[in-house]
Design a protein around this motif. Sequence first.
Motif, PDB file in Angstrom:
ATOM      1  N   UNK A   1       0.831  -1.206   0.000  1.00 43.92           N
ATOM      2  CA  UNK A   1       0.000   0.000   0.000  1.00 43.92           C
ATOM      3  C   UNK A   1       0.862   1.250   0.000  1.00 43.92           C
ATOM      4  N   UNK A   2       0.362   2.286  -0.662  1.00 44.53           N
ATOM      5  CA  UNK A   2       1.027   3.593  -0.613  1.00 44.53           C
ATOM      6  C   UNK A   2       0.876   4.239   0.761  1.00 44.53           C
ATOM      7  N   UNK A   3      -0.109   3.793   1.520  1.00 40.10           N
ATOM      8  CA  UNK A   3      -0.363   4.346   2.855  1.00 40.10           C
ATOM      9  C   UNK A   3      -0.368   3.203   3.865  1.00 40.10           C
ATOM     10  N   UNK A   4       0.815   2.687   4.202  1.00 40.47           N
ATOM     11  CA  UNK A   4       0.859   1.559   5.141  1.00 40.47           C
ATOM     12  C   UNK A   4       0.283   1.921   6.493  1.00 40.47           C
ATOM     13  N   UNK A   5      -0.573   1.041   6.990  1.00 38.32           N
ATOM     14  CA  UNK A   5      -1.242   1.258   8.275  1.00 38.32           C
ATOM     15  C   UNK A   5      -0.886   0.125   9.214  1.00 38.32           C
ATOM     16  N   UNK A   6      -0.764   0.452  10.482  1.00 41.46           N
ATOM     17  CA  UNK A   6      -0.458  -0.565  11.483  1.00 41.46           C
ATOM     18  C   UNK A   6      -1.715  -1.137  12.127  1.00 41.46           C
ATOM     19  N   UNK A   7      -2.874  -0.643  11.734  1.00 42.46           N
ATOM     20  CA  UNK A   7      -4.107  -1.070  12.397  1.00 42.46           C
ATOM     21  C   UNK A   7      -4.671  -2.363  11.841  1.00 42.46           C
ATOM     22  N   UNK A   8      -4.250  -2.773  10.644  1.00 45.25           N
ATOM     23  CA  UNK A   8      -4.788  -3.989  10.041  1.00 45.25           C
ATOM     24  C   UNK A   8      -4.222  -5.213  10.761  1.00 45.25           C
ATOM     25  N   UNK A   9      -5.002  -6.295  10.847  1.00 36.27           N
ATOM     26  CA  UNK A   9      -4.505  -7.512  11.495  1.00 36.27           C
ATOM     27  C   UNK A   9      -3.537  -8.304  10.623  1.00 36.27           C
ATOM     28  N   UNK A  10      -3.349  -7.900   9.375  1.00 36.87           N
ATOM     29  CA  UNK A  10      -2.369  -8.518   8.486  1.00 36.87           C
ATOM     30  C   UNK A  10      -1.246  -7.511   8.236  1.00 36.87           C
ATOM     31  N   UNK A  11      -0.166  -7.974   7.663  1.00 39.50           N
ATOM     32  CA  UNK A  11       0.965  -7.082   7.407  1.00 39.50           C
ATOM     33  C   UNK A  11       0.676  -6.153   6.241  1.00 39.50           C
ATOM     34  N   UNK A  12       1.020  -4.886   6.405  1.00 44.00           N
ATOM     35  CA  UNK A  12       0.902  -3.893   5.339  1.00 44.00           C
ATOM     36  C   UNK A  12       2.284  -3.309   5.101  1.00 44.00           C
ATOM     37  N   UNK A  13       2.783  -3.485   3.881  1.00 46.80           N
ATOM     38  CA  UNK A  13       4.129  -3.055   3.515  1.00 46.80           C
ATOM     39  C   UNK A  13       4.019  -1.879   2.554  1.00 46.80           C
ATOM     40  N   UNK A  14       4.819  -0.864   2.750  1.00 49.57           N
ATOM     41  CA  UNK A  14       4.765   0.316   1.908  1.00 49.57           C
ATOM     42  C   UNK A  14       5.403   0.099   0.542  1.00 49.57           C
ATOM     43  N   UNK A  15       4.780   0.661  -0.469  1.00 47.83           N
ATOM     44  CA  UNK A  15       5.358   0.745  -1.811  1.00 47.83           C
ATOM     45  C   UNK A  15       4.797   1.986  -2.475  1.00 47.83           C
ATOM     46  N   UNK A  16       5.479   2.474  -3.495  1.00 50.75           N
ATOM     47  CA  UNK A  16       4.975   3.663  -4.191  1.00 50.75           C
ATOM     48  C   UNK A  16       4.279   3.315  -5.496  1.00 50.75           C
ATOM     49  N   UNK A  17       4.283   2.038  -5.882  1.00 52.62           N
ATOM     50  CA  UNK A  17       3.640   1.617  -7.120  1.00 52.62           C
ATOM     51  C   UNK A  17       4.340   2.123  -8.365  1.00 52.62           C
ATOM     52  N   UNK A  18       5.551   2.670  -8.204  1.00 53.44           N
ATOM     53  CA  UNK A  18       6.254   3.280  -9.329  1.00 53.44           C
ATOM     54  C   UNK A  18       7.682   2.785  -9.488  1.00 53.44           C
ATOM     55  N   UNK A  19       8.246   2.186  -8.441  1.00 54.03           N
ATOM     56  CA  UNK A  19       9.642   1.755  -8.524  1.00 54.03           C
ATOM     57  C   UNK A  19       9.854   0.530  -7.642  1.00 54.03           C
ATOM     58  N   UNK A  20      10.828  -0.287  -8.030  1.00 55.56           N
ATOM     59  CA  UNK A  20      11.171  -1.448  -7.223  1.00 55.56           C
ATOM     60  C   UNK A  20      11.786  -1.001  -5.905  1.00 55.56           C
ATOM     61  N   UNK A  21      11.479  -1.738  -4.863  1.00 51.46           N
ATOM     62  CA  UNK A  21      12.012  -1.417  -3.551  1.00 51.46           C
ATOM     63  C   UNK A  21      12.121  -2.672  -2.713  1.00 51.46           C
ATOM     64  N   UNK A  22      12.322  -2.486  -1.422  1.00 50.73           N
ATOM     65  CA  UNK A  22      12.484  -3.631  -0.524  1.00 50.73           C
ATOM     66  C   UNK A  22      11.248  -4.516  -0.488  1.00 50.73           C
ATOM     67  N   UNK A  23      10.096  -3.948  -0.863  1.00 49.78           N
ATOM     68  CA  UNK A  23       8.854  -4.723  -0.876  1.00 49.78           C
ATOM     69  C   UNK A  23       8.932  -5.929  -1.813  1.00 49.78           C
TER      70      UNK A  23
END
Length: 313
Positions: free
Chosen positions: A31-53
């Motif tokens: 997600x572009x807006x990673x949230x800690x409230x979800x019961x599953x893992x949310x990892x940040x990405x910008x949808x435009x470039x490769x990254x650690x995700x």
Amino acid sequence: MKIILPGGGGHLGTLLAQAFHGQGHEVVVLSRKPSQSAPWRVVGWDGESLGSWAAEFDGADAVINLAGRSVNCRYGPKNRADILQSRLVSTRLVGEAIARAAKPPRVWLQSSTATIYAHRYDAANDEATGTLGCPDPNTPETWEFSYKVAWGWERMCTEAPTPHTRKVLMRTSIVLSPMRGQAFDILLTLVKFGLGGRAGDGRQYVSWLHDRDFVRAVQWLMEHEELSGPVNLASPNPLPNADFMRELRKAAHIPLGLPAEKWMIEIGSFFLRTESELVLKSRRVAPGRLLASGFQFDFPTWPVAARDLVSRR
């Protein structure tokens, strides 16, 4: 299983994440807006470039790419560019991440749309015989744009060099759930305010899918390795808009609904900053390949589905 959901923070992604997480699977939402409230893992990405995700893809079982800017907007130049590029670039990135994985996912389910099919009243569009695009020369230019977006979205997935990963193009119709702020919630609100009559002449077909059948169909596609390429995700019983709204009024116990003429829809769409295509295009889609593979819908008809959604809402 480990399931990756790029762009999984929206309506469809939330439905899938809730279901898979509830079944005990490992869910990772990009997600572009990673949230800690979800019961599953949310990892940040910008949808435009490769990254650690991208490391999440190595050893994952399935990727379900849902990324793309919402089409619920006016199709001005900037929005068109954002809609198109957000889909093409993010899909290319997903393909690159899969290609780089030492142990790539077994299956890539790529979001697409039933809007890829022609506006028609006569016969349903299935995967084998459906008419793609906008053959009618009088088709509105905005409808042609929607087709071009769908075609480009699918092409980007199809051409990605991922030989060890099965690809499925999910041509999804409108998915209806009781979730606040989504399509069914809006329709039911209109009905409750007495505005739930036909839209335009009411002849245009509505292809729809109950949220629970959507989740079940996605799971079916993940499990059935013989399925690849385009697959329509839609109820086997689309119906004209006038009938669709009448059955929704029955389910909500609202006897009457004022109709909205085409010119009213055009004006309303302008002020709501959306496009009339979402209401006026006839989307008559048949889930030919799902049915042929043995999939059985829990909610194949709209009256039963509408009653369930109203009761859950």
